[in-house]
Design an enzyme around this catalytic site. Structure first.
Site, short mmCIF file in Angstrom:
data_model
loop_
_atom_site.label_atom_id
_atom_site.label_comp_id
_atom_site.label_asym_id
_atom_site.label_seq_id
_atom_site.Cartn_x
_atom_site.Cartn_y
_atom_site.Cartn_z
N GLN A 239 76.32 9.82 89.44
CA GLN A 239 75.20 9.03 88.91
C GLN A 239 75.49 7.54 89.11
O GLN A 239 76.55 7.04 88.74
CB GLN A 239 74.99 9.36 87.42
CG GLN A 239 73.78 8.68 86.80
CD GLN A 239 72.45 9.13 87.41
OE1 GLN A 239 72.22 10.31 87.63
NE2 GLN A 239 71.59 8.17 87.71
N ASP B 287 72.61 14.60 96.72
CA ASP B 287 71.80 13.38 96.59
C ASP B 287 71.41 12.85 97.98
O ASP B 287 70.56 11.97 98.09
CB ASP B 287 72.60 12.29 95.85
CG ASP B 287 72.10 12.08 94.42
OD1 ASP B 287 70.96 12.51 94.12
OD2 ASP B 287 72.83 11.48 93.63
N LYS C 20 68.76 16.17 84.47
CA LYS C 20 69.13 16.94 85.67
C LYS C 20 69.83 18.25 85.27
O LYS C 20 69.57 19.31 85.82
CB LYS C 20 70.04 16.10 86.58
CG LYS C 20 69.28 14.99 87.31
CD LYS C 20 70.20 13.99 87.98
CE LYS C 20 69.39 12.81 88.51
NZ LYS C 20 70.20 11.73 89.08
#
Ligand code: NAP
Length: 298
Positions: A102, A125, A58
């Site tokens: 994460q 997200d 990412k």
């Protein structure tokens, strides 16, 4: 002699590259116009190797499109309070446009509490209840990256979803449930009639065989065989698994679908790797660009 028909491959790698190119051009334009460079931050707790790999890719992807990025590495035994302080810091850091935490998190941490602590305006997200709620209501907001990537693939391949029967296998908060909602929304792609199957569904093959569009997100390697799929269906495979293989790495990647079998009867199919996977990072970058442009929140 008649030529054997095989499914058209939905090339997620190529579409993701195109999406990233478009993002890169928009980032360059922002910089030219003297706006701040979009910044994506990631929080990672512990040493989980898969999480390390995901965060590294990412970060690299953000930099490749001209964004800046930062990673906050926290120890496995961090307390919930300490993690919440990092979230608060990132919420208030004006240089950070969007950030992700994460997953998975260690057992001492309440994941819902952590996600709920992220400022919805920086929740690229799309996991915060406010953004999930906006998606359900069809309001502009961050849609989580994997479902957004699936919708983008359907759109860019001009696959007709309106009036079609879409069967979604899996009901997780990050894939199955959001994609089932997006497919049923009054939009294009969308306007499908959606059935959601899960581990308690009886006679699952009766549903899969009735699907014009089959979205598989159950986390079972090669679960979907050719006799479970309707001739001419569109098959989207979200699963990612390491299958033991006689090669240097000792494994190869496979999805929830038995690709070799199903590709012989489907009209379209996403491969693994190279299908939905690459789209996830591309859509995360798209959300970060939206965050930098304050598209959804002022
Ligand atoms: P998850 O949280 O484990 O959810 C799996 C879902 O499938 C659950 O709803 C479960 O039902 C259902 N299920 C499990 N076994 C089943 C069976 N035999 N028959 C019918 N339904 C079954 O998984 P996830 O996070 O959604 O991920 C699914 C897969 O996609 C995994 O392989 C994951 O690695 C992959 N993934 C890929 C990406 C990407 O970027 N390509 C992103 C995210 C996930 P219950 O609700 O009843 O338990």
């Amino acid at each position: 002699m008649t030529k054997k028909k095989t499914a058209k491959i939905i090339d997620g790698k190529a579409v993701a590259a195109k999406v990233k190119e478009e993002i890169k051009a928009q980032v360059a334009d922002m910089i030219d116009k003297h706006f701040d460079t979009p910044h994506l931050a990631a929080v990672i707790v512990g040493e989980n190797p898969a999480s390390q790999t995901y965060v590294a890719s990412k970060e690299k992807a953000a930099q490749r499109v001209g964004m800046t990025s930062s990673v906050y590495r926290l120890p496995q035994d961090i307390t919930e309070d300490e993690l919440l302080k990092t979230i608060e810091f990132l919420n208030n850091d004006r240089e950070v446009d969007g950030f992700i935490v994460q997953l998975p998190l260690p057992p001492q941490i309440d994941v819902d509490k952590v996600i709920g602590a992220i400022d919805p305006a920086k929740d690229v997200d799309g996991f915060h209840p406010v953004n999930v709620g906006k998606m359900v209501l069809g309001e502009p907001g961050y849609v989580s990256a994997t479902p957004a990537g699936i919708m983008e693939l359907l759109k860019r391949y001009h696959i007709k979803t309106e009036g079609k029967h879409c069967v979604v296998l899996g009901r997780s908060n990050i894939v199955g449930t959001p994609v089932s909602i997006l497919m049923s929304r009054k939009a294009n792609p969308g306007n499908a009639t959606v059935t959601v199957c899960h581990s308690k569904t009886e006679n699952i093959e009766e549903y899969t065989r009735a699907a014009d569009i089959l979205i598989c997100a159950i986390g079972r390697p090669r679960f979907i065989k050719a006799d479970m799929v309707k001739q001419g269906a569109v098959v989207i495979d979200v699963g990612i698994h390491r299958i033991p293989a006689d090669n240097e790495k000792g494994y190869r990647l496979a999805g929830d679908v038995d690709f070799d079998e199903v590709a012989k009867i489907a009209a379209y199919i996403t491969p693994v790797p190279g299908g939905v996977g690459p789209m996830t990072i591309a859509m995360l970058l798209k959300n970060t660009l939206s965050a930098a442009k304050k598209e959804f929140y002022r």
